[in-house]
Scaffold this motif. Structure first.
Motif, PDB file in Angstrom:
ATOM      1  N   PRO A 200       0.801  -1.238   0.000  1.00  0.00           N
ATOM      2  CA  PRO A 200       0.000   0.000   0.000  1.00  0.00           C
ATOM      3  C   PRO A 200       0.827   1.278   0.000  1.00  0.00           C
ATOM      4  O   PRO A 200       0.335   2.339  -0.411  1.00  0.00           O
ATOM      5  N   HIS A 201       2.074   1.211   0.453  1.00  0.00           N
ATOM      6  CA  HIS A 201       2.902   2.413   0.500  1.00  0.00           C
ATOM      7  C   HIS A 201       3.284   2.923  -0.884  1.00  0.00           C
ATOM      8  O   HIS A 201       3.729   4.068  -1.007  1.00  0.00           O
ATOM      9  N   LYS A 202       3.097   2.114  -1.891  1.00  0.00           N
ATOM     10  CA  LYS A 202       3.355   2.575  -3.263  1.00  0.00           C
ATOM     11  C   LYS A 202       2.460   3.768  -3.588  1.00  0.00           C
ATOM     12  O   LYS A 202       2.858   4.672  -4.335  1.00  0.00           O
ATOM     13  N   GLU A 203       1.238   3.757  -3.037  1.00  0.00           N
ATOM     14  CA  GLU A 203       0.303   4.862  -3.238  1.00  0.00           C
ATOM     15  C   GLU A 203       0.269   5.820  -2.049  1.00  0.00           C
ATOM     16  O   GLU A 203       0.156   7.037  -2.223  1.00  0.00           O
ATOM     17  N   LEU A 204       0.377   5.297  -0.828  1.00  0.00           N
ATOM     18  CA  LEU A 204       0.278   6.152   0.346  1.00  0.00           C
ATOM     19  C   LEU A 204       1.375   7.213   0.383  1.00  0.00           C
ATOM     20  O   LEU A 204       1.172   8.312   0.924  1.00  0.00           O
ATOM     21  N   VAL A 205       2.519   6.913  -0.208  1.00  0.00           N
ATOM     22  CA  VAL A 205       3.626   7.868  -0.161  1.00  0.00           C
ATOM     23  C   VAL A 205       3.243   9.197  -0.803  1.00  0.00           C
ATOM     24  O   VAL A 205       3.684  10.265  -0.358  1.00  0.00           O
ATOM     25  N   GLU A 206       2.389   9.147  -1.819  1.00  0.00           N
ATOM     26  CA  GLU A 206       2.003  10.390  -2.481  1.00  0.00           C
ATOM     27  C   GLU A 206       1.160  11.268  -1.551  1.00  0.00           C
ATOM     28  O   GLU A 206       1.235  12.501  -1.608  1.00  0.00           O
ATOM     29  N   TRP A 207       0.379  10.638  -0.677  1.00  0.00           N
ATOM     30  CA  TRP A 207      -0.419  11.405   0.286  1.00  0.00           C
ATOM     31  C   TRP A 207       0.469  11.957   1.401  1.00  0.00           C
ATOM     32  O   TRP A 207       0.212  13.055   1.912  1.00  0.00           O
ATOM     33  N   VAL A 208       1.501  11.220   1.765  1.00  0.00           N
ATOM     34  CA  VAL A 208       2.463  11.750   2.730  1.00  0.00           C
ATOM     35  C   VAL A 208       3.125  13.001   2.165  1.00  0.00           C
ATOM     36  O   VAL A 208       3.271  14.021   2.854  1.00  0.00           O
ATOM     37  N   LYS A 209       3.524  12.936   0.907  1.00  0.00           N
ATOM     38  CA  LYS A 209       4.162  14.088   0.255  1.00  0.00           C
ATOM     39  C   LYS A 209       3.243  15.303   0.273  1.00  0.00           C
ATOM     40  O   LYS A 209       3.691  16.431   0.532  1.00  0.00           O
ATOM     41  N   LYS A 210       1.953  15.087  -0.008  1.00  0.00           N
ATOM     42  CA  LYS A 210       1.002  16.199   0.020  1.00  0.00           C
ATOM     43  C   LYS A 210       0.958  16.840   1.403  1.00  0.00           C
ATOM     44  O   LYS A 210       0.930  18.077   1.539  1.00  0.00           O
ATOM     45  N   GLY A 211       0.947  15.993   2.432  1.00  0.00           N
ATOM     46  CA  GLY A 211       0.939  16.519   3.793  1.00  0.00           C
ATOM     47  C   GLY A 211       2.176  17.332   4.100  1.00  0.00           C
ATOM     48  O   GLY A 211       2.101  18.391   4.749  1.00  0.00           O
ATOM     49  N   VAL A 212       3.336  16.863   3.653  1.00  0.00           N
ATOM     50  CA  VAL A 212       4.591  17.584   3.870  1.00  0.00           C
ATOM     51  C   VAL A 212       4.535  18.951   3.204  1.00  0.00           C
ATOM     52  O   VAL A 212       4.884  19.982   3.807  1.00  0.00           O
TER      53      VAL A 212
END
Length: 573
Positions: free
Chosen positions: A54-66
């Motif tokens: 799932p982190h293949k996609e979740l990482v993009e949401w982490v980036k948005k938060g950053v």
């Protein structure tokens, strides 16, 4: 606030020119990142690791938060440890992954760190690295997978797997049914949906303040996992601005709370190794006697497989970890900080149990204390562990004759033989599967011999220097130290020797005269090492024993004031 990354981008001109120019080639313009906290996002997904996919996609949401919080995200990849596929043991590669993360952080312009974890050893590996690096850091879990349906009932990987495997071996499950089970047991990517090693160590991470409150147990397919990813990205930027570091969160008191929570969850025995290793990276040393003191009065208050009945979906719906910590709060050191920077008393003080029976209370527990027990005796001078909450009541005090196996291969070759001299009173003993011998795989839950399964016998006392999966159950004594491969007394146990287990007294004894034990040890010869080169050789040469967390001797500071992280010299590439 001076950022660590300034050394790379705002230092001597001949160095910073090279660094900025290199980033320009891949779209990172200086005006977009200079002056902002650079957030390294350590991603651990691979095509071999279904847990972390799932982190293949979740990482993009982490980036948005950053970005939303004013930071600049930079993703990088490390090795990962897919427990199902990595042989002989993913524990061996936990240390390598921890080194990988630490060295990537040390050598690159990173001000804050987001660690994307899930599978059994990725979470503790990242926490070990975070403890050593001691820059602001936070974890995000991928979440547990969806459970399937078999024969009209919910089946959860992997606790139900062990139950049906015994049925299959006993001839109670047809091949067609076995094939059907393979296709329906796991219905999404994500970690095991029971209180196995992955779920346990995620809960430990949140308790240590290294995951945002309430995020450890969100299912992988739940949209709130995306919300958690965004919030994690935002939070790490704040942590950099506040200079909130792992040393502020992973304190001795926080580890005390984690061990108490481990007992209340009936969590994986593997967590004892991991917590000891993580604490060791902080220079915090906890021996088995101290751990037992912390856990001995903590009852089981969650009714989850393998110690109970429910799965992680039911747990999350019932209030999950926040509700559990609230019930346990009177027994915790409540001034410890969570990942928000607030005390755990404030974070969890108003949480409630939404489904009674899944989560109970310390006054009306699922099972009385203790749930995990440290054992000691002449067969395990430096200790051993048993998960009492997942053991058979009638075997907690037991005396029987040893049936010994000198290796895992020896066990596989003979365990189902009709010639094996074994009955329901026997104690199965397997040697040479510890950290040095084999890398300490999850082989400790020795299979019940087929001829006993056919008689309806579902549990025996089993003893080894190996580990077992946190999803497993049974009366299984693990982590015997010193291990057989380095000359621990386990090495000289013979067929027919009487062994006595008394869990409530914390005792495991070989009923053989001391003079005989000494004579056998004098004639013992060390097995020929299996590994002669590469990382496995490094592991065997430097790994510590189970009570010390199986970390490397050269990676542990001697005290909390001796953190090993050394900043690089910033110069030309």
């Amino acid at each position: 606030m001076r950022l660590r990354s300034e050394e790379w981008f705002q230092g001597a001109p001949d160095n910073t020119f090279q660094h900025r120019s290199a980033l320009r080639t891949i779209g990172h313009l200086p005006e977009n990142y200079i002056g902002k906290p650079i957030i390294g996002i350590a991603n651990s997904w691979s095509d071999f690791n279904n847990c972390n996919m799932p982190h293949k996609e979740l990482v993009e949401w982490v980036k948005k938060g950053v970005i939303m919080a004013g930071g600049y995200p930079m993703e990088f990849h490390t090795i990962t440890t897919p427990a199902d596929l990595m042989k002989p043991s993913d524990l061996v590669y936990r240390n390598l992954m921890a080194m990988d993360v630490e060295e990537m952080v040390r050598s690159q312009p990173i001000d804050g760190l987001v660690l994307l974890a899930e599978c059994d050893k990725t979470t503790p590996a990242q926490l070990m690295a975070a403890a050593s690096c001691n820059i602001p850091a936070i974890q995000l879990a991928a979440g547990h997978r969806s459970s399937g349906t078999f024969r009209g009932e919910t089946v959860t990987y992997a606790t139900d797997l062990w139950k049906y495997l015994d049925e299959y071996k006993a001839g109670l499950l047809k091949q067609q049914e076995w094939d059907e089970l393979e296709g329906c047991m796991s219905c999404s990517a994500g970690g095991c949906a029971v209180m196995g090693s992955a779920s346990t160590i995620k809960c430990m991470s949140e308790m240590l303040g290294m995951m945002l409150p309430g995020t450890a147990c969100i299912p992988a397919v739940d949209s709130r996992r995306v919300e958690a990813a965004i919030a994690t990205g935002k939070r790490i930027v704040e942590m950099v601005q506040q200079d909130l570091r792992p040393s502020d969160l992973m304190t001795p008191s926080a580890f005390h709370n984690a061990f108490k929570l481990l007992a209340a969850l009936g969590g994986s025995t593997n967590a004892i190794i991991h917590l000891t290793a993580i604490a060791g990276r902080r220079g915090i040393h906890l021996d088995l006697a101290q751990i037992q003191t912390l856990m001995q009065d903590i009852p089981l208050i969650v009714n989850l497989q393998p110690s109970g009945s429910f799965n992680m979906d039911a747990y999350y719906q019932a209030g999950g970890l926040p509700a559990t910590i609230r019930q346990l709060l009177p027994l915790l050191e409540s001034a410890c900080l969570g990942a928000t920077g607030e005390t755990i008393a404030k974070i969890y003080g108003e949480e409630t149990v939404k489904i009674p029976g899944v989560i109970t209370s310390i006054d009306e527990p699922v099972q009385a204390a203790p749930t995990l027990v440290m054992l000691q005796g002449n067969i395990a001078p430096n200790g051993a562990i048993i998960k009492k909450s997942a053991s058979s009541e009638q075997l907690l005090k037991h005396r029987g004759k040893a049936v010994t196996f000198h290796s895992y291969e020896d066990m596989l070759e003979r365990i189902d033989s009709d010639e094996l001299e074994v009955d329901e009173t026997s104690i199965l003993v397997m040697k040479n599967c510890g950290p040095v011998g084999e890398g300490m795989p999850e082989w400790g839950s020795i299979p019940i011999p087929r001829k006993l399964l056919k008689q309806g016998i579902k549990d025996l006392v089993r003893i080894s220097d190996a580990r077992m999966s946190g999803t497993s159950y049974g009366t299984v004594v693990l982590h015997i130290a010193p291990e057989a491969a380095i000359g621990g007394p386990l090495a000289i146990v013979e067929d027919g020797d009487m062994i006595e287990l008394d869990v409530l007294q914390g005792s495991i004894q070989l009923i053989v005269e001391d003079a005989v034990i000494l004579q056998r040890l004098q004639h013992w010869r060390r097995p020929v090492p299996r590994h002669h080169r590469g990382y496995p050789r490094l592991y065997a040469d430097h790994v510590l024993q189970a009570p010390e967390g199986c970390d490397f001797d050269f990676l542990r500071p001697q005290s909390v004031n001796e953190l090993p992280f050394v900043e690089p010299i910033i110069g030309r590439g």
